[in-house]
Design a protein around this motif. Structure first.
Motif, mmCIF file in Angstrom:
data_model
loop_
_atom_site.group_PDB
_atom_site.id
_atom_site.type_symbol
_atom_site.label_atom_id
_atom_site.label_comp_id
_atom_site.label_asym_id
_atom_site.label_seq_id
_atom_site.Cartn_x
_atom_site.Cartn_y
_atom_site.Cartn_z
ATOM 1 N N GLU A 26 -15.998 -0.363 1.579
ATOM 2 C CA GLU A 26 -14.937 0.644 1.579
ATOM 3 C C GLU A 26 -13.687 0.115 2.272
ATOM 4 N N THR A 27 -13.884 -0.615 3.375
ATOM 5 C CA THR A 27 -12.733 -1.212 4.064
ATOM 6 C C THR A 27 -12.017 -2.211 3.165
ATOM 7 N N ALA A 28 -12.819 -3.042 2.458
ATOM 8 C CA ALA A 28 -12.230 -4.019 1.541
ATOM 9 C C ALA A 28 -11.485 -3.325 0.408
ATOM 10 N N ARG A 84 -2.896 -3.347 -0.711
ATOM 11 C CA ARG A 84 -2.253 -4.528 -1.290
ATOM 12 C C ARG A 84 -1.694 -4.233 -2.671
ATOM 13 N N TYR A 85 -2.453 -3.451 -3.444
ATOM 14 C CA TYR A 85 -1.990 -3.065 -4.782
ATOM 15 C C TYR A 85 -0.722 -2.226 -4.694
ATOM 16 N N ILE A 142 2.122 -4.486 -3.875
ATOM 17 C CA ILE A 142 2.506 -5.272 -5.057
ATOM 18 C C ILE A 142 3.279 -4.405 -6.044
ATOM 19 N N GLN A 143 2.843 -3.140 -6.205
ATOM 20 C CA GLN A 143 3.548 -2.242 -7.111
ATOM 21 C C GLN A 143 4.967 -1.981 -6.627
ATOM 22 N N ALA A 144 5.109 -1.757 -5.300
ATOM 23 C CA ALA A 144 6.461 -1.536 -4.759
ATOM 24 C C ALA A 144 7.327 -2.772 -4.943
#
Length: 291
Positions: free
Chosen positions: A177-179, A186-187, A190-192
């Motif tokens: 869950e942490t990962a 991170r996603y 990356i989207q921003a």
């Protein structure tokens, strides 16, 4: 129906396996007899033991055994009834499914007939002859063989992946869950960043379009300016005669003056003298005009 008959035959077998109903197996070849009458049981009990309490206990034991046998028969009958109901349900489901399949097949057949009649085919055989030519059939066979080869390769790869997954040790749920949360953050980052890059890309594309337009305009203006540069060079003396524009103007004016002067000089000298313009190179690289 075979399952039903076998289920109906099972109670006696189960009773024999459980040991119920086998009160006296002497002289019967191991087959169960019908329960003995109570009077016969009491008579046998009295002949074996004069004690009435012992006989009563034996009778109670036999009655208990008889009850267990009856309960076993009831259980077997209930199981047989359940099997019968299940088989009837499966039979009804199969009949319903068969009717639905038959109806679907009839509808598909009707649609197919209407379709090939609409397309101008006489019957299904005519349609098959028109569609299933030998080269096409060969091509389909090749595609089918290729598909099966790919299927075998995918199946082998899936087996390898399944083996790898089976061999992989499961990780802790909290750690996973942490990962996952880290990956989600991170996603989002990356989207921003992607949105910012898309905005910058749009600006760069707009600037590129402006640059392209300005480059085209510059090319046109450069071509126009080249004509003026050539003219300027010609006027500054960069021409085959090495003659500057002001010198040419003065030379032309000198030619005109010479023409008028010659008219007067001819009258004065009675045709013996005449002025002529000489165009010679001077000390520099330019041409000079003189009389």
């Amino acid at each position: 129906m075979t399952k039903l008959f076998s289920a109906a035959r099972k109670p006696a077998q189960r009773s024999a396996e459980r040991g119920y109903g086998n009160f006296d197996n002497q002289g019967t070849g191991g087959k169960a007899k019908a329960p003995m009458p109570l009077s016969a049981i009491l008579h046998r009990s009295n002949t074996k033991s004069p004690d009435a309490e012992t006989a009563l206990e034996q009778c109670e034991a036999l009655l208990q055994e008889l009850k267990l046998t009856i309960n076993a028969y009831h259980t077997d009958v209930a199981e047989a009834t359940q099997n019968l109901e299940r088989i009837r349900g499966e039979l009804s489901t199969a009949e319903t499914h068969g009717k639905e399949r038959a109806q679907q097949r009839s509808e598909k057949t009707t649609q197919l007939e209407a379709a090939y009649i609409k397309e101008g085919f006489a019957d299904l055989e005519d349609l098959q002859q028109a569609v299933c030519s030998e080269p096409e059939v060969a091509q389909w066979k090749t595609e089918i063989d290729t598909f099966y080869e790919q299927y075998a390769a995918y199946k082998q790869a899936a087996a390898g992946l399944e083996k790898d997954v089976t061999a992989t040790e499961p990780r802790d749920l909290d750690e996973l869950e942490t990962a996952v949360e880290a990956l989600r953050q991170r996603y989002d980052e990356i989207q921003a960043r992607l949105e910012v890059l898309n905005t910058e890309k749009a600006k760069l594309e707009e600037l590129h379009a402006q640059h392209t337009e300005l480059t085209k305009a510059l090319t046109v203006k450069t071509a126009e300016a080249q004509n003026w540069v050539t003219l300027a060079k010609d006027l500054c003396g960069s021409n085959p005669r090495k003659l500057q524009f002001d010198t040419w103007i003065l030379s032309a004016f000198l030619h005109e003056v010479t023409v008028f002067a010659n008219k007067r000089l001819e009258r004065m000298s009675e045709g013996r003298y005449r002025l002529a313009v000489s165009e010679e190179h001077g000390t520099g690289t330019h041409t000079e005009a003189s009389i």
